[in-house]
Design an enzyme around this catalytic site. Structure first.
Site, PDB file in Angstrom:
ATOM      1  N   HIS A  12      25.901  12.837  18.843  1.00  0.00           N
ATOM      2  CA  HIS A  12      25.204  13.802  19.857  1.00  0.00           C
ATOM      3  C   HIS A  12      26.137  15.122  19.893  1.00  0.00           C
ATOM      4  O   HIS A  12      27.115  14.866  19.739  1.00  0.00           O
ATOM      5  CB  HIS A  12      25.132  13.087  20.999  1.00  0.00           C
ATOM      6  CG  HIS A  12      24.753  14.396  22.236  1.00  0.00           C
ATOM      7  ND1 HIS A  12      23.674  14.616  22.476  1.00  0.00           N
ATOM      8  CD2 HIS A  12      25.680  15.062  23.037  1.00  0.00           C
ATOM      9  CE1 HIS A  12      23.547  15.576  23.374  1.00  0.00           C
ATOM     10  NE2 HIS A  12      24.996  15.988  23.759  1.00  0.00           N
TER      11      HIS A  12
ATOM     12  N   GLU B  20      27.593  18.482  30.167  1.00  0.00           N
ATOM     13  CA  GLU B  20      28.058  17.359  29.553  1.00  0.00           C
ATOM     14  C   GLU B  20      29.461  17.012  29.598  1.00  0.00           C
ATOM     15  O   GLU B  20      29.721  15.540  29.656  1.00  0.00           O
ATOM     16  CB  GLU B  20      27.397  17.401  28.175  1.00  0.00           C
ATOM     17  CG  GLU B  20      25.869  17.584  28.018  1.00  0.00           C
ATOM     18  CD  GLU B  20      25.212  17.499  26.710  1.00  0.00           C
ATOM     19  OE1 GLU B  20      23.980  17.668  26.708  1.00  0.00           O
ATOM     20  OE2 GLU B  20      25.938  17.466  25.624  1.00  0.00           O
TER      21      GLU B  20
HETATM   22  P1  IDP Z   1      19.523  16.503  19.426  1.00  0.00           P
HETATM   23  O1  IDP Z   1      20.027  15.157  19.578  1.00  0.00           O
HETATM   24  O2  IDP Z   1      19.383  17.076  17.855  1.00  0.00           O
HETATM   25  O3  IDP Z   1      19.646  17.655  20.426  1.00  0.00           O
HETATM   26  P2  IDP Z   1      16.929  16.020  20.735  1.00  0.00           P
HETATM   27  O4  IDP Z   1      15.886  16.655  20.763  1.00  0.00           O
HETATM   28  O5  IDP Z   1      17.910  16.655  22.047  1.00  0.00           O
HETATM   29  O6  IDP Z   1      17.865  16.285  19.656  1.00  0.00           O
HETATM   30  O7  IDP Z   1      16.787  14.641  21.249  1.00  0.00           O
HETATM   31  C1  IDP Z   1      17.678  13.616  21.720  1.00  0.00           C
HETATM   32  C2  IDP Z   1      17.987  12.530  20.898  1.00  0.00           C
HETATM   33  O8  IDP Z   1      16.735  11.793  21.217  1.00  0.00           O
HETATM   34  C3  IDP Z   1      18.020  12.796  19.427  1.00  0.00           C
HETATM   35  O9  IDP Z   1      19.281  12.651  18.901  1.00  0.00           O
HETATM   36  C4  IDP Z   1      17.420  11.289  19.126  1.00  0.00           C
HETATM   37  O10 IDP Z   1      18.462  10.422  19.045  1.00  0.00           O
HETATM   38  C5  IDP Z   1      16.232  11.109  20.191  1.00  0.00           C
HETATM   39  N1  IDP Z   1      14.923  11.633  19.653  1.00  0.00           N
HETATM   40  C6  IDP Z   1      14.434  12.806  19.521  1.00  0.00           C
HETATM   41  N2  IDP Z   1      13.455  13.130  19.009  1.00  0.00           N
HETATM   42  C7  IDP Z   1      12.732  11.570  18.968  1.00  0.00           C
HETATM   43  C8  IDP Z   1      11.493  11.261  18.228  1.00  0.00           C
HETATM   44  O11 IDP Z   1      10.793  12.028  18.221  1.00  0.00           O
HETATM   45  N3  IDP Z   1      11.685   9.844  18.382  1.00  0.00           N
HETATM   46  C9  IDP Z   1      12.535   9.121  18.732  1.00  0.00           C
HETATM   47  N4  IDP Z   1      13.705   9.484  19.075  1.00  0.00           N
HETATM   48  C10 IDP Z   1      13.849  10.821  18.995  1.00  0.00           C
HETATM   49 MG    MG Z   2      19.776  17.496  22.234  1.00  0.00          MG
END
Ligand code: IDP
Ligand code: MG
Length: 136
Positions: free
Chosen positions: A118, A129
């Site tokens: 993350h 955070e």
């Molecule tokens: P990021 O971690 O690249 O910032 P975010 O959109 O903030 O991505 O999403 C947080 C976390 O949620 C992602 O790192 C991933 O683990 C999970 N996630 C995001 N989109 C999906 C999805 O479409 N299906 C399942 N898990 C997802």
């Molecule tokens: Mg994110």
């Protein structure tokens, strides 16, 4: 703009489970980040729900929070010039399939949910955070 910034990084359960902690930290160091503070913890699901509150309405929210609380994680404060953007680039796209060659998610990510790391997505969120995990 070139300011020294801090960002929050998490080595997620899938990576800790595969003993990738040291390798991933070395990638940060090699790319000019200083690890200012770090701790290995396991969080409760309700804490994961707070951390990922911005995703509350997403269909994957429940699974995401179960997952982040499913095992030990390593949370770190990383510091570097333009740390937030630099870390996002080094991590690669959310879906490891789309992540660029040489990025952490390309190298270690298993799937869109088990994507190993993350990283804060803005300076403002980085502050929130960092406080979430390190303010005591
Ligand atoms: P990021 O971690 O690249 O910032 P975010 O959109 O903030 O991505 O999403 C947080 C976390 O949620 C992602 O790192 C991933 O683990 C999970 N996630 C995001 N989109 C999906 C999805 O479409 N299906 C399942 N898990 C997802
Ligand atoms: Mg994110």
């Amino acid at each position: 703009m070139s300011d020294i910034e801090q960002t929050l990084s998490i080595i997620k359960p899938d990576a800790v489970e595969r003993s990738l902690e040291k390798e991933i930290k070395e990638i940060f160091i090699k790319n000019g980040f200083s690890i200012i503070q770090e701790k290995k913890i396991q969080i409760e699901k309700n804490e994961a729900e707070k951390f990922y509150k911005v995703h509350e309405t997403k269909p994957f929210y429940n699974d995401l929070c179960s997952y982040l609380s499913s095992g030990p994680i390593v949370v770190m404060i990383l510091e570097k010039i333009n740390a937030v953007k630099s870390n996002r680039e080094l991590m690669g796209s959310t879906n490891p399939k789309d992540a660029k060659e040489g990025s952490i998610r390309k190298k270690y990510g298993i799937s869109i949910d088990k994507n190993s790391v993350h990283g804060s997505d803005s300076i403002e969120n980085a502050k929130l955070e960092i406080d979430f995990f390190f303010k005591d």
